[in-house]
Design an enzyme around this catalytic site. Structure first.
Site, PDB file in Angstrom:
ATOM      1  N   ASP A   1      -0.636  -9.313  10.376  1.00  0.00           N
ATOM      2  CA  ASP A   1       0.294  -8.134  10.994  1.00  0.00           C
ATOM      3  C   ASP A   1       0.569  -8.884  12.522  1.00  0.00           C
ATOM      4  OD1 ASP A   1       0.778  -5.882  11.837  1.00  0.00           O
ATOM      5  OD2 ASP A   1      -0.994  -5.022  12.790  1.00  0.00           O
TER       6      ASP A   1
ATOM      7  N   ASN B   1       4.589   0.671   3.263  1.00  0.00           N
ATOM      8  CA  ASN B   1       5.649   0.302   3.850  1.00  0.00           C
ATOM      9  C   ASN B   1       7.331   0.378   3.228  1.00  0.00           C
ATOM     10  OD1 ASN B   1       3.546  -3.166   4.843  1.00  0.00           O
ATOM     11  ND2 ASN B   1       4.072  -1.849   5.361  1.00  0.00           N
TER      12      ASN B   1
END
Length: 252
Positions: free
Chosen positions: A26, A74
């Site tokens: 991340d 995503n």
């Protein structure tokens, strides 16, 4: 590379290393923004970081590395970014496969690969076949992966077996569900590392991480180097993994 960096640091116990490390990578976009760069530059740098971590795991004796590269959620990102990531995956496989094969890396892609571009699916299948017998380290890349989707798919398949009369419902147990997951041949993670300061699982390996130790760091993924990994392993080795039991040896 500095030879010392390629060796397991002296303050880490080889017998206490995690067999399987999972990574939620991340902070690529935020890192790029801080550098005054487009988000895609963060993904490029993040790919380099992943390659280096894979080598580090191999050098230090970690047997399995699983990276969360693209989640089922995503797809909601801007089309331009999604398209770039798909192209980046293709380029990385094309560029890195031969080297990883030489280094003994066994590559697996986990997730629902069917919605991915056909050319990418072909490259993924080729890389898995090419490296299937390698044994230096197992490298699993989760693409279009979602933990809830994975469990739902396993339950659906088991229900179909029951419906066809091929399975007695009384035989359904945890082991059977595990056998129907994407990760059926992969040991459960010992350690999960999530970068960038976020503290959640984000639908990653929900079934498999029942007893996984979790380590969060504020470091953005593109900056997560061997030193940062070293710190994560130090924290891991201080943990007392009881798996639901208690310590029977208590100091007086």
């Amino acid at each position: 590379m500095n030879k010392l960096l390629s060796q397991l640091p002296a303050d880490l116990a080889p017998e206490k290393l995690p067999e399987h490390v999972a990574i939620i990578m991340d902070g690529n976009g935020r890192w790029a923004t801080q550098q005054g760069l487009p988000r895609i530059a963060g993904h490029r740098q993040g790919a380099k970081t992943l390659k280096e971590l894979l080598r580090c795991c191999k050098d230090w004796g970690v047997k399995v590395l699983t990276a969360y590269a693209f989640s089922t959620e995503n797809w909601r990102r801007p089309t331009e970014e999604v398209d770039f990531l798909m192209l980046l995956f293709e380029k990385l496989i094309h560029r890195e496969l031969a080297q990883m094969h030489r280094e003994g890396v066994k590559i697996s892609f986990i997730g629902d690969l069917s919605p991915l571009p056909k050319s990418l699916q072909q490259k993924m299948q080729h890389s898995m076949l090419e490296t299937a017998n390698n044994q230096a380290i197992e490298f699993n890349v989760a693409v279009n992966y979602g933990g809830r989707q994975e469990i739902t798919q396993a339950c659906r398949h088991i229900a179909e077996l029951v419906q066809r009369g091929e399975l007695n419902p009384e035989l359904i147990n945890e082991n059977l569900i595990t056998q129907n997951l994407y990760t059926t041949s992969i040991p459960e993670p010992d350690l999960l590392i999530r970068t960038s300061g976020e503290m959640r699982l984000s639908n990653f390996l929900l079934w498999q991480m029942a007893y996984t130790e979790i380590y969060f760091t504020d470091t953005f993924w593109p900056e997560f180097d061997r030193s940062a990994f070293h710190q994560a392993l130090l924290h891991y080795q201080k943990r007392n993994r009881r798996f639901g039991s208690i310590n029977l040896t208590l100091s007086a």
